[in-house]
Design an enzyme around this catalytic site. Sequence first.
Site, PDB file in Angstrom:
ATOM      1  N   CYS A 127      45.625  19.235  38.871  1.00  0.00           N
ATOM      2  CA  CYS A 127      45.240  19.311  40.299  1.00  0.00           C
ATOM      3  C   CYS A 127      44.046  20.432  40.387  1.00  0.00           C
ATOM      4  CB  CYS A 127      46.573  19.613  41.052  1.00  0.00           C
ATOM      5  SG  CYS A 127      47.577  20.823  40.544  1.00  0.00           S
TER       6      CYS A 127
ATOM      7  N   GLU B 127      52.916  19.582  47.727  1.00  0.00           N
ATOM      8  CA  GLU B 127      51.767  20.155  47.164  1.00  0.00           C
ATOM      9  C   GLU B 127      50.815  18.969  46.596  1.00  0.00           C
ATOM     10  OE1 GLU B 127      50.999  23.135  46.311  1.00  0.00           O
ATOM     11  OE2 GLU B 127      52.763  24.179  46.819  1.00  0.00           O
TER      12      GLU B 127
HETATM   13  P1  NAD Z   1      52.033  10.698  42.237  1.00  0.00           P
HETATM   14  O1  NAD Z   1      51.801  10.794  43.647  1.00  0.00           O
HETATM   15  O2  NAD Z   1      51.498   9.363  41.852  1.00  0.00           O
HETATM   16  O3  NAD Z   1      53.522  10.526  41.783  1.00  0.00           O
HETATM   17  C1  NAD Z   1      54.216  11.948  42.057  1.00  0.00           C
HETATM   18  C2  NAD Z   1      55.797  11.604  42.010  1.00  0.00           C
HETATM   19  O4  NAD Z   1      55.959  10.754  43.287  1.00  0.00           O
HETATM   20  C3  NAD Z   1      56.156  10.795  40.834  1.00  0.00           C
HETATM   21  O5  NAD Z   1      57.547  11.209  40.384  1.00  0.00           O
HETATM   22  C4  NAD Z   1      56.251   9.581  41.656  1.00  0.00           C
HETATM   23  O6  NAD Z   1      57.371   8.632  40.832  1.00  0.00           O
HETATM   24  C5  NAD Z   1      56.713   9.702  42.816  1.00  0.00           C
HETATM   25  N1  NAD Z   1      56.460   8.522  43.655  1.00  0.00           N
HETATM   26  C6  NAD Z   1      55.699   7.707  43.682  1.00  0.00           C
HETATM   27  N2  NAD Z   1      55.630   6.925  44.883  1.00  0.00           N
HETATM   28  C7  NAD Z   1      56.606   7.479  45.769  1.00  0.00           C
HETATM   29  C8  NAD Z   1      56.977   7.099  47.014  1.00  0.00           C
HETATM   30  N3  NAD Z   1      56.574   6.260  47.929  1.00  0.00           N
HETATM   31  N4  NAD Z   1      57.857   7.980  47.594  1.00  0.00           N
HETATM   32  C9  NAD Z   1      58.388   8.963  47.170  1.00  0.00           C
HETATM   33  N5  NAD Z   1      57.971   9.451  45.626  1.00  0.00           N
HETATM   34  C10 NAD Z   1      56.946   8.609  45.183  1.00  0.00           C
HETATM   35  O7  NAD Z   1      51.144  11.682  41.507  1.00  0.00           O
HETATM   36  P2  NAD Z   1      50.961  11.744  39.828  1.00  0.00           P
HETATM   37  O8  NAD Z   1      50.138  10.755  39.460  1.00  0.00           O
HETATM   38  O9  NAD Z   1      52.205  11.805  39.118  1.00  0.00           O
HETATM   39  O10 NAD Z   1      50.215  13.168  39.788  1.00  0.00           O
HETATM   40  C11 NAD Z   1      49.069  13.384  39.919  1.00  0.00           C
HETATM   41  C12 NAD Z   1      48.864  14.049  41.409  1.00  0.00           C
HETATM   42  O11 NAD Z   1      49.458  14.947  41.451  1.00  0.00           O
HETATM   43  C13 NAD Z   1      47.183  14.322  41.621  1.00  0.00           C
HETATM   44  O12 NAD Z   1      46.977  14.059  42.764  1.00  0.00           O
HETATM   45  C14 NAD Z   1      47.454  15.797  41.491  1.00  0.00           C
HETATM   46  O13 NAD Z   1      46.353  16.491  42.291  1.00  0.00           O
HETATM   47  C15 NAD Z   1      48.834  16.230  42.191  1.00  0.00           C
HETATM   48  N6  NAD Z   1      49.194  17.605  41.679  1.00  0.00           N
HETATM   49  C16 NAD Z   1      49.141  18.478  42.494  1.00  0.00           C
HETATM   50  C17 NAD Z   1      49.621  19.867  41.976  1.00  0.00           C
HETATM   51  C18 NAD Z   1      49.595  20.951  43.163  1.00  0.00           C
HETATM   52  O14 NAD Z   1      50.229  21.879  42.615  1.00  0.00           O
HETATM   53  N7  NAD Z   1      48.964  20.733  43.998  1.00  0.00           N
HETATM   54  C19 NAD Z   1      50.012  20.032  40.811  1.00  0.00           C
HETATM   55  C20 NAD Z   1      50.011  18.776  39.894  1.00  0.00           C
HETATM   56  C21 NAD Z   1      49.751  17.617  40.227  1.00  0.00           C
END
Ligand code: NAD
Length: 979
Positions: A769, A735
């Site tokens: 999001c 997502e």
């Molecule tokens: P992010 O992508 O920075 O981090 C998400 C998770 O991924 C964290 O736990 C992070 O530590 C981990 N991560 C970071 N780098 C990684 C890698 N290389 N490999 C694997 N895991 C890794 O996102 P965020 O800042 O925590 O959240 C905000 C984002 O999430 C926004 O873009 C938002 O739109 C999205 N979001 C989407 C939904 C949805 O349902 N579509 C819901 C909530 C948030």
Amino acid sequence: MAFPQRSDTQLERLTRQIGQELLDQGRQQRAGLFSSRFWSDQLMTWAMRDPAFKIQLFRFVDVFPMLHSSRQVHDYLVDYLNQPGVTLPGWMQLGLKAGGLAKGVFSATIANRISALAGNFIAGTDARSALPKLRGLWKAGIAFSVDLLGEACVSDEEARAYQRRYLDLIETLPGEAASWPPAAVLEADHLGPVPRTNVSIKLSSLSPRTDAIDFAGSLARLQEALRPVLEAARDRGVLVNFDMEQHAAKDLTLELFERCCEAVDFPAGLALQAYLRSGEDDARRIIAWAKRTGRQVTIRLVKGAYWDYEVIHAERMGWTVPVWTRKRDTDACFERMTDLLVSAVPRRPGEGGTRLAVGSHNVRSIAHSLAVVERAGLPPSALEVQMLYGMADRLTAAVLDRRLRLRQYVPVGAMIPGMAYLVRRLLENTSNQSWLRAGFFDSASDEELLASPHEPAGAAAPRPVDAPERHQLSPAVEGLGDGRPFVNAPHHDFSSRPVREHFAAAIRRVVVPAVTARFDAAALEEAIGRSAVALPGWRDRDVLERSRILVAAAALLRRRRDELAGIMIREAGKTWREADADVCEAIDFCEYYARTAVALFRPRRLGRFVGELDEAWCQPRGVAGVISPWNFPLAICTGMAAAALVTGNTALVKPSAETPAIALAMCESLWESGVPGEVLQFVPGPGSVVGTGLVRDPRVALIAFTGSKEVGLGILRAATETPQGQGFVKKVVCEMGGKNAIIVDESADLDEAVLAVRQSAFGYSGQKCSACSRAIVVAGVFEVFLRRLVESTRSLVIGDPVDPAADVGPVISDAAARKILDYVEIGKGEGRLELACEVPAGLADKVGKPYVAPHVFSAIEPHHRLAQEEIFGPVLSVMRAADFDEALRWANQSSYKLTGGVFSRRPSHLEKARREFRVGSLYLNRGITGALVGRQPFGGFRLSGTGTQAGGPEYLLHFVEPRACCENTMRHGFAPGLE
Ligand code: NAD
């Protein structure tokens, strides 16, 4: 005073006698009066005959003032009335088909009818234009209370405008009224003079931030706004009546009324509603206060005008319905409150207590109050009868015949806000439960009309008929053994003082322990190994056992809900409501998936062939890595973990580095509820180490990820590699972000659209999001919308999220703040900065987190970066589109496909949006955030995700693998038959 009991047959006899006299007097009135005209109006007669037509007609009336040409009127009429199930009178069928000149004539006829209807209920556009009608009423022996109709107040600017309008009424009306001839009945009761000028005030119009969640702040703001109004009323001898609106503001209104009366000695009135279950307690409270303080105030006792809203709202929220659900109970409560209030009428001037005004069109209710007054030995002048202007002419005449003091509630205001009022009156008049309709139009028997509401239902059951019991639960989801259906965890009702106090105490107590553990590659290796070993045992457990553990976890989260919300308020900077909703969603995920999982594992028979048994079921995928974001740090983490676990996978939870404490609290709750430690492991650490480690490990079969597009795409890429020793293709549930738009067309209800766009854009500082980052508004309403939105946004309170007054809290990190501010700079180059709210000095230091205040841009074009890229902060672009089709095209011009919204009252636009606005979760005429599990499945496609919807019936399918089996059941030519 001897207090009449319900069994008092004498009182009952007197009530019926007076009631009969009123009925007879009313029926003697001849046609030609308004009400007769209303009942004979063709449109209304048809509306009463055909409920489908009535809904469409009244919806059309509601949107009518937004239409500016006869062509528009015609187009909308066609849209509304050509709906399935609507039957039309012949002349309307012809009119709708008409072309050319006839089309214009038809539209004009309808427009005139509606304007004429409005003119019957609304006395003028302002006090001055209403004066001739007010004078006319006075001459006919009727006093008035002026009520200002207006749009919902969404900003401080609008609140100030209301305050000026109230002051204007109070300053101009008494002078005019003083020149009118004396009218003894209207000007005094047994306690002394009764003011000629009477003004009704809606408190919600005086502050855009009237919200009981911030009780003290709301009270202070309203008191300040009211002070000049009440002082002017005191100086000019004007009675100011505090209207009662929605139940959520009731306690606030009572408290405010008392405080204002103690601070300023003005002639005071207050409305109390008998449809509230708390009606008698409310009356007792005010009576006790009046006696204690020696104040004389007037109580306007009404049944209540927001019944539908209260029932629908409470049902939607899962709250106890605050109103009686049967009409008869309201009528009975009205009589009990009348008894209480009559017993509190002062006998002498200067004695504390309540004067009574009854606002009702129900002859039985009026007769009962007259009887109680008589029984109490009070003169008839001790009671004021109130009715709505333009309704109940026959009853009015009957009351005047008896030389009673009669006051009409007279609305004044412009067409647009007037329509909501008009629709309410039309609904009331045409409802099956309308007393006027039953009494003077449907000609119910006198016996029925005057029957006591206290009697048990039976032969003499009173018409109007009882309201149906409308309390429904959400539809049942697949039973969980015990068959209990799924219902959403109700959000807190913060208008309740105990709820507020418990919540405040809980978040004060919370300490967020630092999560110091960090998994490195080696520790993760080991953890994954333990997970793989634990898999078979967990996989082979009965799904019902796993489901019950989730239900137990939900119960535990429920018990800890305020503490968990407190952790998020402190760790993630969520405001009260946002944090509470996050916990509720987590509870819902556990309950919902616990129920939907059961069906997946029960073999389903396919086809019905003798001699062949075809079955399908599912099995878990294996070890799952759960990688979650910080913005819904409990709900999303719980949702993904619960989905993995209930379907028999083992899970390693890697929370966002920003919010490990709440994720740990979640894991503890699951462990305590029975999930073994090796089946669910908590693996905090950097994304670059733990996240990538999970994604690349050949023992991990499934990644459930929610986060940014960049990280998500990286994970999808990495997961397609199948290293040596990995005997499966990795599944990624992914997502990602959004760039969501809300379209506002020219028929939109702007009161609602402004508040919904504001909430969707700036709730949790836009860090959702699902947040709205583009408001695409059609040219016809663009300027008005933008101005109201900007002013409304300016009124938001930027504060410490621990404080319930805060609408907007901090952003998650310095890096996030910098990124958002970079976009603000880009926006300044691409468009026009309409608003940059200010962060109060010192706030960031006090809270210990960075702040970015809400920003609004205009003049953004579809190709601009502000219209294309996810910003993830409180930055909104308001874009001007030529028409609805262009708005829809722009809305679709994004490779993100997450949420979208439309504000429109045009059926064909809503239909088109349903078909062509291509997003995962579409919302019509409401905000676009806050999806509820089981009701609004949530998730997008294209660059917003891989097409999974959390909280929906199909979500769990992504966590399992399908299996099927075909058995040949024929042995030597015979086979079991089909059952
Ligand atoms: P992010 O992508 O920075 O981090 C998400 C998770 O991924 C964290 O736990 C992070 O530590 C981990 N991560 C970071 N780098 C990684 C890698 N290389 N490999 C694997 N895991 C890794 O996102 P965020 O800042 O925590 O959240 C905000 C984002 O999430 C926004 O873009 C938002 O739109 C999205 N979001 C989407 C939904 C949805 O349902 N579509 C819901 C909530 C948030």
